[in-house]
Design a protein around this motif. Structure first.
Motif, mmCIF file in Angstrom:
data_model
loop_
_atom_site.group_PDB
_atom_site.id
_atom_site.type_symbol
_atom_site.label_atom_id
_atom_site.label_comp_id
_atom_site.label_asym_id
_atom_site.label_seq_id
_atom_site.Cartn_x
_atom_site.Cartn_y
_atom_site.Cartn_z
ATOM 1 N N ILE A 249 2.350 24.416 -8.712
ATOM 2 C CA ILE A 249 1.977 24.145 -7.315
ATOM 3 C C ILE A 249 2.256 22.689 -6.968
ATOM 4 C CG2 ILE A 249 0.009 24.023 -5.732
ATOM 5 C CD1 ILE A 249 -1.085 26.516 -7.226
ATOM 6 N N SER A 250 1.966 21.791 -7.903
ATOM 7 C CA SER A 250 2.258 20.375 -7.681
ATOM 8 C C SER A 250 3.755 20.153 -7.502
ATOM 9 C CB SER A 250 1.727 19.546 -8.846
ATOM 10 O OG SER A 250 2.075 18.193 -8.692
ATOM 11 N N LEU A 251 4.566 20.839 -8.292
ATOM 12 C CA LEU A 251 6.023 20.720 -8.163
ATOM 13 C C LEU A 251 6.484 21.127 -6.774
ATOM 14 C CD1 LEU A 251 8.807 20.254 -9.527
ATOM 15 C CD2 LEU A 251 8.724 22.655 -10.202
ATOM 16 N N ILE A 252 5.963 22.227 -6.277
ATOM 17 C CA ILE A 252 6.341 22.703 -4.940
ATOM 18 C C ILE A 252 5.886 21.717 -3.868
ATOM 19 C CG2 ILE A 252 5.930 24.516 -3.227
ATOM 20 C CD1 ILE A 252 5.742 26.464 -5.671
ATOM 21 N N THR A 253 4.652 21.246 -3.959
ATOM 22 C CA THR A 253 4.169 20.319 -2.928
ATOM 23 C C THR A 253 4.904 18.978 -2.993
ATOM 24 O OG1 THR A 253 2.333 19.599 -4.332
ATOM 25 C CG2 THR A 253 1.888 21.366 -2.774
ATOM 26 N N GLN A 254 5.258 18.529 -4.203
ATOM 27 C CA GLN A 254 6.020 17.280 -4.297
ATOM 28 C C GLN A 254 7.412 17.453 -3.703
ATOM 29 O OE1 GLN A 254 4.716 14.461 -4.968
ATOM 30 N NE2 GLN A 254 2.809 15.174 -5.852
ATOM 31 N N PHE A 255 8.017 18.616 -3.895
ATOM 32 C CA PHE A 255 9.321 18.879 -3.288
ATOM 33 C C PHE A 255 9.224 18.810 -1.764
ATOM 34 C CE2 PHE A 255 12.223 21.943 -1.306
ATOM 35 C CZ PHE A 255 13.432 21.373 -1.671
ATOM 36 N N MET A 256 8.164 19.374 -1.228
ATOM 37 C CA MET A 256 7.982 19.341 0.216
ATOM 38 C C MET A 256 7.639 17.935 0.719
ATOM 39 S SD MET A 256 5.945 22.965 0.512
ATOM 40 C CE MET A 256 5.264 22.616 2.098
ATOM 41 N N PHE A 257 7.162 17.075 -0.162
ATOM 42 C CA PHE A 257 6.747 15.719 0.206
ATOM 43 C C PHE A 257 7.877 14.703 0.059
ATOM 44 C CE2 PHE A 257 4.011 11.880 -0.434
ATOM 45 C CZ PHE A 257 3.303 11.965 0.754
ATOM 46 N N VAL A 258 9.044 15.113 -0.469
ATOM 47 C CA VAL A 258 10.151 14.183 -0.724
ATOM 48 C C VAL A 258 10.545 13.359 0.506
ATOM 49 C CG1 VAL A 258 12.626 14.067 -1.272
ATOM 50 C CG2 VAL A 258 11.096 15.346 -2.739
ATOM 51 N N PRO A 259 10.690 13.928 1.697
ATOM 52 C CA PRO A 259 11.087 13.088 2.847
ATOM 53 C C PRO A 259 10.059 12.031 3.232
ATOM 54 C CG PRO A 259 11.481 15.376 3.332
ATOM 55 C CD PRO A 259 10.690 15.342 2.064
ATOM 56 N N TYR A 260 8.808 12.249 2.880
ATOM 57 C CA TYR A 260 7.778 11.272 3.225
ATOM 58 C C TYR A 260 7.785 10.079 2.281
ATOM 59 C CZ TYR A 260 5.845 14.822 6.298
ATOM 60 O OH TYR A 260 5.684 15.742 7.282
ATOM 61 N N TYR A 261 7.933 10.347 0.976
ATOM 62 C CA TYR A 261 7.842 9.277 -0.013
ATOM 63 C C TYR A 261 8.639 9.683 -1.260
ATOM 64 C CZ TYR A 261 5.436 5.328 -2.288
ATOM 65 O OH TYR A 261 5.126 4.159 -2.911
ATOM 66 N N PRO A 262 9.985 9.556 -1.196
ATOM 67 C CA PRO A 262 10.814 10.040 -2.316
ATOM 68 C C PRO A 262 10.601 9.283 -3.621
ATOM 69 C CG PRO A 262 12.167 8.949 -0.655
ATOM 70 C CD PRO A 262 10.790 9.045 -0.095
ATOM 71 N N LEU A 263 10.279 7.994 -3.556
ATOM 72 C CA LEU A 263 10.061 7.226 -4.784
ATOM 73 C C LEU A 263 8.804 7.673 -5.524
ATOM 74 C CD1 LEU A 263 11.109 3.644 -3.646
ATOM 75 C CD2 LEU A 263 12.385 5.261 -5.061
ATOM 76 N N TRP A 264 7.935 8.370 -4.860
ATOM 77 C CA TRP A 264 6.758 8.953 -5.486
ATOM 78 C C TRP A 264 7.039 10.387 -5.910
ATOM 79 C CZ3 TRP A 264 1.992 8.248 -7.365
ATOM 80 C CH2 TRP A 264 1.176 9.354 -7.487
ATOM 81 N N ALA A 265 7.603 11.168 -5.015
ATOM 82 C CA ALA A 265 7.729 12.605 -5.239
ATOM 83 C C ALA A 265 8.700 12.956 -6.365
ATOM 84 C CB ALA A 265 8.158 13.292 -3.943
ATOM 85 N N LEU A 266 9.822 12.273 -6.463
ATOM 86 C CA LEU A 266 10.818 12.635 -7.475
ATOM 87 C C LEU A 266 10.322 12.410 -8.909
ATOM 88 C CD1 LEU A 266 14.049 11.468 -5.649
ATOM 89 C CD2 LEU A 266 13.194 13.803 -5.938
ATOM 90 N N PRO A 267 9.728 11.264 -9.244
ATOM 91 C CA PRO A 267 9.181 11.135 -10.608
ATOM 92 C C PRO A 267 8.050 12.124 -10.894
ATOM 93 C CG PRO A 267 9.364 8.982 -9.585
ATOM 94 C CD PRO A 267 9.658 9.984 -8.530
#
Length: 143
Positions: free
Chosen positions: A102-120
């Motif tokens: 679930i975290s992986l999915i939400t981080q993928f959806m969050f990439v445009p907001y803060y990619p330096l956080w979401a990708l790692p």
């Protein structure tokens, strides 16, 4: 203490007959107990400052307060799953893998907001899922 760490790393059975934690499971639990509080903190910052993150036209656009609550809930799930894995509870691996998914999915959806956080965080979530779902056997031939 070093002997205990070596025994835990190798897997197998403990002195009371219970299954010991493998190194991959210990890694996954530790990463979840690290990424969970970090997700909670980024969620709290999203709730506190609604203009902290910005994204242009995006399909998964939510209000930043909603993103903050999503991150807090996912972070709590990661902490609970991580504690279950580290304490070697029977439900820990399942809850941990589900929370990391679930975290992986939400981080993928969050990439445009803060990619330096979401990708790692996505990389860590993938490592946790791999560590918790891989096939493993005890040295004595058990599961």
């Amino acid at each position: 203490m070093a002997g205990l760490a070596d025994e835990t790393r190798q897997g197998g059975r403990g002195p009371n007959g219970s299954a010991r934690l493998s190194g991959a499971s210990l890694f996954a639990g530790a990463v979840m107990m690290l990424s969970g509080p970090l997700s909670i903190l980024i969620g709290a910052s999203g709730i506190a400052a609604d203009n902290l993150f910005a994204a242009s036209q995006y399909a998964y656009r939510f209000d930043l307060t909603a993103w903050g609550w999503i991150h807090i809930i996912v972070g709590l799930a990661l902490v609970i799953g991580g504690m279950g894995v580290v304490t070697n509870k029977s439900w820990g691996r399942g809850v941990g893998a589900a929370a990391a998914g679930i975290s992986l999915i939400t981080q993928f959806m969050f990439v445009p907001y803060y990619p330096l956080w979401a990708l790692p965080m996505m990389v860590l979530d993938l490592l946790v899922i791999f560590a918790l779902t891989r096939f493993h056997m005890d040295p004595e031939g058990g599961w």
